[in-house]
Motif scaffolding. Structure first.
Motif, PDB file in Angstrom:
ATOM      1  N   ALA A  60     -24.044 -56.751  40.138  1.00 21.62           N
ATOM      2  CA  ALA A  60     -22.622 -57.089  40.081  1.00 21.62           C
ATOM      3  C   ALA A  60     -21.757 -55.838  40.034  1.00 21.62           C
ATOM      4  O   ALA A  60     -20.689 -55.781  40.674  1.00 21.62           O
ATOM      5  CB  ALA A  60     -22.343 -57.969  38.860  1.00 21.62           C
ATOM      6  N   VAL A  61     -22.186 -54.837  39.301  1.00 18.37           N
ATOM      7  CA  VAL A  61     -21.429 -53.589  39.212  1.00 18.37           C
ATOM      8  C   VAL A  61     -21.451 -52.867  40.555  1.00 18.37           C
ATOM      9  O   VAL A  61     -20.417 -52.372  41.029  1.00 18.37           O
ATOM     10  CB  VAL A  61     -22.002 -52.691  38.096  1.00 18.37           C
ATOM     11  CG1 VAL A  61     -21.352 -51.312  38.125  1.00 18.37           C
ATOM     12  CG2 VAL A  61     -21.797 -53.341  36.733  1.00 18.37           C
ATOM     13  N   SER A 252     -24.965 -46.439  28.757  1.00 25.10           N
ATOM     14  CA  SER A 252     -24.930 -47.848  28.381  1.00 25.10           C
ATOM     15  C   SER A 252     -25.113 -48.785  29.573  1.00 25.10           C
ATOM     16  O   SER A 252     -25.717 -49.847  29.454  1.00 25.10           O
ATOM     17  CB  SER A 252     -23.607 -48.171  27.687  1.00 25.10           C
ATOM     18  OG  SER A 252     -23.481 -47.435  26.487  1.00 25.10           O
ATOM     19  N   PHE A 253     -24.589 -48.369  30.738  1.00 28.49           N
ATOM     20  CA  PHE A 253     -24.606 -49.260  31.897  1.00 28.49           C
ATOM     21  C   PHE A 253     -25.195 -48.590  33.143  1.00 28.49           C
ATOM     22  O   PHE A 253     -24.935 -49.030  34.264  1.00 28.49           O
ATOM     23  CB  PHE A 253     -23.186 -49.772  32.174  1.00 28.49           C
ATOM     24  CG  PHE A 253     -22.573 -50.476  30.999  1.00 28.49           C
ATOM     25  CD1 PHE A 253     -23.046 -51.712  30.580  1.00 28.49           C
ATOM     26  CD2 PHE A 253     -21.544 -49.884  30.275  1.00 28.49           C
ATOM     27  CE1 PHE A 253     -22.496 -52.355  29.479  1.00 28.49           C
ATOM     28  CE2 PHE A 253     -20.980 -50.515  29.172  1.00 28.49           C
ATOM     29  CZ  PHE A 253     -21.463 -51.759  28.773  1.00 28.49           C
ATOM     30  N   LEU A 296     -18.236 -53.837  31.767  1.00 27.73           N
ATOM     31  CA  LEU A 296     -17.825 -54.220  30.417  1.00 27.73           C
ATOM     32  C   LEU A 296     -17.711 -55.740  30.287  1.00 27.73           C
ATOM     33  O   LEU A 296     -18.143 -56.336  29.298  1.00 27.73           O
ATOM     34  CB  LEU A 296     -16.492 -53.555  30.074  1.00 27.73           C
ATOM     35  CG  LEU A 296     -16.532 -52.030  29.928  1.00 27.73           C
ATOM     36  CD1 LEU A 296     -15.119 -51.458  29.929  1.00 27.73           C
ATOM     37  CD2 LEU A 296     -17.276 -51.612  28.676  1.00 27.73           C
ATOM     38  N   ARG A 297     -17.143 -56.350  31.314  1.00 29.64           N
ATOM     39  CA  ARG A 297     -16.976 -57.806  31.290  1.00 29.64           C
ATOM     40  C   ARG A 297     -18.336 -58.510  31.289  1.00 29.64           C
ATOM     41  O   ARG A 297     -18.551 -59.484  30.569  1.00 29.64           O
ATOM     42  CB  ARG A 297     -16.143 -58.222  32.498  1.00 29.64           C
ATOM     43  CG  ARG A 297     -15.647 -59.650  32.484  1.00 29.64           C
ATOM     44  CD  ARG A 297     -14.657 -59.856  33.609  1.00 29.64           C
ATOM     45  NE  ARG A 297     -13.409 -59.135  33.375  1.00 29.64           N
ATOM     46  CZ  ARG A 297     -12.524 -58.862  34.339  1.00 29.64           C
ATOM     47  NH1 ARG A 297     -12.760 -59.219  35.587  1.00 29.64           N
ATOM     48  NH2 ARG A 297     -11.405 -58.229  34.035  1.00 29.64           N
ATOM     49  N   GLU A 298     -19.257 -57.983  32.093  1.00 35.47           N
ATOM     50  CA  GLU A 298     -20.601 -58.561  32.166  1.00 35.47           C
ATOM     51  C   GLU A 298     -21.306 -58.470  30.824  1.00 35.47           C
ATOM     52  O   GLU A 298     -22.013 -59.391  30.406  1.00 35.47           O
ATOM     53  CB  GLU A 298     -21.394 -57.825  33.253  1.00 35.47           C
ATOM     54  CG  GLU A 298     -22.680 -58.481  33.668  1.00 35.47           C
ATOM     55  CD  GLU A 298     -23.347 -57.758  34.818  1.00 35.47           C
ATOM     56  OE1 GLU A 298     -23.959 -58.436  35.660  1.00 35.47           O
ATOM     57  OE2 GLU A 298     -23.269 -56.503  34.880  1.00 35.47           O
ATOM     58  N   SER A 301     -20.314 -61.292  28.519  1.00 37.19           N
ATOM     59  CA  SER A 301     -20.483 -62.659  28.996  1.00 37.19           C
ATOM     60  C   SER A 301     -21.684 -63.337  28.353  1.00 37.19           C
ATOM     61  O   SER A 301     -22.549 -62.685  27.756  1.00 37.19           O
ATOM     62  CB  SER A 301     -20.659 -62.648  30.516  1.00 37.19           C
ATOM     63  OG  SER A 301     -21.927 -62.115  30.868  1.00 37.19           O
ATOM     64  N   GLU A 302     -21.751 -64.632  28.491  1.00 38.50           N
ATOM     65  CA  GLU A 302     -22.894 -65.382  27.965  1.00 38.50           C
ATOM     66  C   GLU A 302     -24.169 -65.056  28.726  1.00 38.50           C
ATOM     67  O   GLU A 302     -25.272 -65.222  28.205  1.00 38.50           O
ATOM     68  CB  GLU A 302     -22.604 -66.880  28.029  1.00 38.50           C
ATOM     69  CG  GLU A 302     -21.510 -67.344  27.079  1.00 38.50           C
ATOM     70  CD  GLU A 302     -21.305 -68.841  27.125  1.00 38.50           C
ATOM     71  OE1 GLU A 302     -22.014 -69.518  27.911  1.00 38.50           O
ATOM     72  OE2 GLU A 302     -20.446 -69.349  26.378  1.00 38.50           O
ATOM     73  N   GLN A 303     -24.020 -64.597  29.958  1.00 42.59           N
ATOM     74  CA  GLN A 303     -25.171 -64.212  30.780  1.00 42.59           C
ATOM     75  C   GLN A 303     -25.356 -62.703  30.802  1.00 42.59           C
ATOM     76  O   GLN A 303     -25.830 -62.129  31.789  1.00 42.59           O
ATOM     77  CB  GLN A 303     -24.999 -64.731  32.215  1.00 42.59           C
ATOM     78  CG  GLN A 303     -25.041 -66.237  32.366  1.00 42.59           C
ATOM     79  CD  GLN A 303     -23.729 -66.897  31.962  1.00 42.59           C
ATOM     80  OE1 GLN A 303     -22.661 -66.346  32.196  1.00 42.59           O
ATOM     81  NE2 GLN A 303     -23.820 -68.067  31.347  1.00 42.59           N
ATOM     82  N   ALA A 304     -24.993 -62.041  29.710  1.00 41.49           N
ATOM     83  CA  ALA A 304     -25.087 -60.575  29.654  1.00 41.49           C
ATOM     84  C   ALA A 304     -26.513 -60.110  29.916  1.00 41.49           C
ATOM     85  O   ALA A 304     -27.475 -60.679  29.385  1.00 41.49           O
ATOM     86  CB  ALA A 304     -24.633 -60.078  28.290  1.00 41.49           C
ATOM     87  N   PRO A 305     -26.679 -59.089  30.757  1.00 46.14           N
ATOM     88  CA  PRO A 305     -28.019 -58.549  30.988  1.00 46.14           C
ATOM     89  C   PRO A 305     -28.533 -57.852  29.733  1.00 46.14           C
ATOM     90  O   PRO A 305     -27.751 -57.528  28.830  1.00 46.14           O
ATOM     91  CB  PRO A 305     -27.790 -57.536  32.123  1.00 46.14           C
ATOM     92  CG  PRO A 305     -26.356 -57.153  32.000  1.00 46.14           C
ATOM     93  CD  PRO A 305     -25.639 -58.363  31.500  1.00 46.14           C
ATOM     94  N   PRO A 306     -29.836 -57.613  29.638  1.00 49.22           N
ATOM     95  CA  PRO A 306     -30.368 -56.901  28.457  1.00 49.22           C
ATOM     96  C   PRO A 306     -29.713 -55.531  28.311  1.00 49.22           C
ATOM     97  O   PRO A 306     -29.394 -54.876  29.301  1.00 49.22           O
ATOM     98  CB  PRO A 306     -31.861 -56.771  28.782  1.00 49.22           C
ATOM     99  CG  PRO A 306     -32.143 -57.835  29.780  1.00 49.22           C
ATOM    100  CD  PRO A 306     -30.895 -57.981  30.591  1.00 49.22           C
TER     101      PRO A 306
END
Length: 411
Positions: A60-61, A252-253, A296-298, A301-306
């Motif tokens: 997504a990023v 972090s990402f 940051l939004r991801e 989210s409820e579906q946040a990656p590890p």
């Protein structure tokens, strides 16, 4: 155009600032030369030296970055303050992650990675001749930034017996009175130590007595293990009055090459850095800020990656176990992408004593594994090496096997 020769050339007094000699240890350049020599000698090099993530950002990023880069409105000067959307999203993430509420306009500024801010903050908040308290060992830009700003470094020894936390009471009051800021880094590079809110509160209480700003580098906040969640210093009561904190999307990402991060906290210090950078650059590429918003939004989210720490915890467990089996006992760190390892007990000897530089050079020459001598991070780093967990598990296990043979003298 003719070349300048003769008297004009002789008049050149040298075009290299003496400041460059103070910008950090030359050992990184030296290790690079060792690496190239090993490659030329036919070694299969496993580079565990530089702490650069070996994974890409999420799909997504990457998609957001590619789409934004194709937009025609992305190529104007982005502005030093940072896009409103990125600042707002960063403020939301700080509240989501730490429960810290920020004014996205006055208490947050975007940066070209946290190193951008770390290298310029002293220029923005100090005057030449001021002093600042910085950790030893510590990330090299901490002292390099002071050299650029003409600020005196006061080194805070980080000792293993103190959990690599500074002894605040060992600093004389007159030094506290001269200092403009104290710099902390937890989870920390290179020593991989962690701190809690109670520690930050003690630092803030001490700093307030002497009018000292507390600067916290939290680049590894999302790289923690065993269920530990690193806190923000801004969670401490009243921290916004006297503290700022750097965050980076690099670790972090997995966005290290994108160069994006931010400084949050005390509005006067944040404003000073924003003002300085307004005279230096025009901000982070807008397409990169769009990608940062998605990251940051991801994460919220409820579906946040590890989190990034999940992968490095797996690598830590496998690599530390393998090194212990080979005879090198290293404690498991609670965070970061590094092992801060005391020199192994060698089963063979040189004609001279082992130190961090020599053992790192010998490991690379004889095994092809790159590690960084602890002395690269300050005098207190002698006796250690830093090992980055930036290879796949199979390569880490291969590195452990090679190092074990090196320890036993099997070459």
């Amino acid at each position: 155009m003719e070349r300048v020769t003769g008297e004009a050339q002789m008049a050149n007094k040298g075009w290299r600032s003496k400041r460059l000699e103070q910008l950090g240890s030359s050992i990184f350049t030296e290790v690079g030369a060792w690496k190239q020599a090993a490659i030329k000698a036919g070694r299969d090099v496993i580079d565990l030296g530089i702490g650069s993530p070996d994974k890409p950002p999420t799909a997504a990023v990457r998609q957001a970055l590619s789409e934004a880069a194709l937009r025609t409105d992305m190529y104007a000067y982005p502005g030093t303050h940072g896009s409103e959307s990125f600042r707002q999203e960063a403020a939301k993430w700080m509240e989501h992650r730490f429960g810290v509420k920020l004014d996205a306009d006055a208490e947050l500024v975007s940066l070209m990675g946290s190193q951008d801010g770390l290298s310029h903050l002293a220029m923005a908040i100090c005057s030449p001749g001021d002093a600042a308290l910085v950790p030893d060992p510590g990330y090299p830009i901490y002292t390099a930034a002071l050299a650029l700003a003409g600020v005196e470094p006061v080194l805070l020894p980080l000792k293993e017996e103190n959990g690599f936390l500074p002894d605040l009471e060992a600093v004389p009051n007159e030094v506290w009175d001269r200092a403009t800021f104290i710099l902390l880094n937890y989870p920390s590079n290179p020593v991989s130590a962690v701190a809690d809110v109670a520690f930050f509160e003690r630092v803030l209480a001490k700093a307030r007595k002497h009018g000292v700003l507390v600067v916290h580098d939290a680049a590894y906040s999302e790289m923690a293990f065993d269920g530990f969640e690193p806190p923000s210093i801004l969670q401490a009561k009243g921290a916004l009055d006297s503290a700022v904190e750097f965050h980076s999307l690099s670790k972090s990402f997995n966005m290290a090459g994108c160069r994006i991060g931010f400084l949050a906290g005390n509005r006067e210090a944040v404003g000073a850095l924003r003002e300085l950078k307004g005279n230096i650059d025009y901000g982070v590429f807008s397409a990169v800020q769009e990608a940062g918003v998605v990251a940051l939004r991801e994460a919220m989210s409820e579906q946040a990656p590890p989190k990034a720490g999940v992968l490095y915890e797996q690598r830590r467990d496998a690599f530390v176990a393998a090194l212990r089996a080979e005879g090198w006992h290293i404690d498991k760190p609670k965070a970061t992408m590094f092992l801060w390892a005391p020199l192994p007990k060698m089963q063979w000897s040189l004609s001279e004593a082992w130190n961090s530089r020599r053992i790192s050079q010998e490991i690379l020459e004889r095994t092809g594994v790159v590690v960084i001598p602890g002395e690269a991070f300050g005098a207190e780093g002698e006796g250690y090496v830093r090992i980055a967990l930036v290879e796949e598990e199979a390569r880490l296990l291969e590195a452990a096997s090679r190092i074990g043979k090196f320890i036993r003298g099997e070459f």
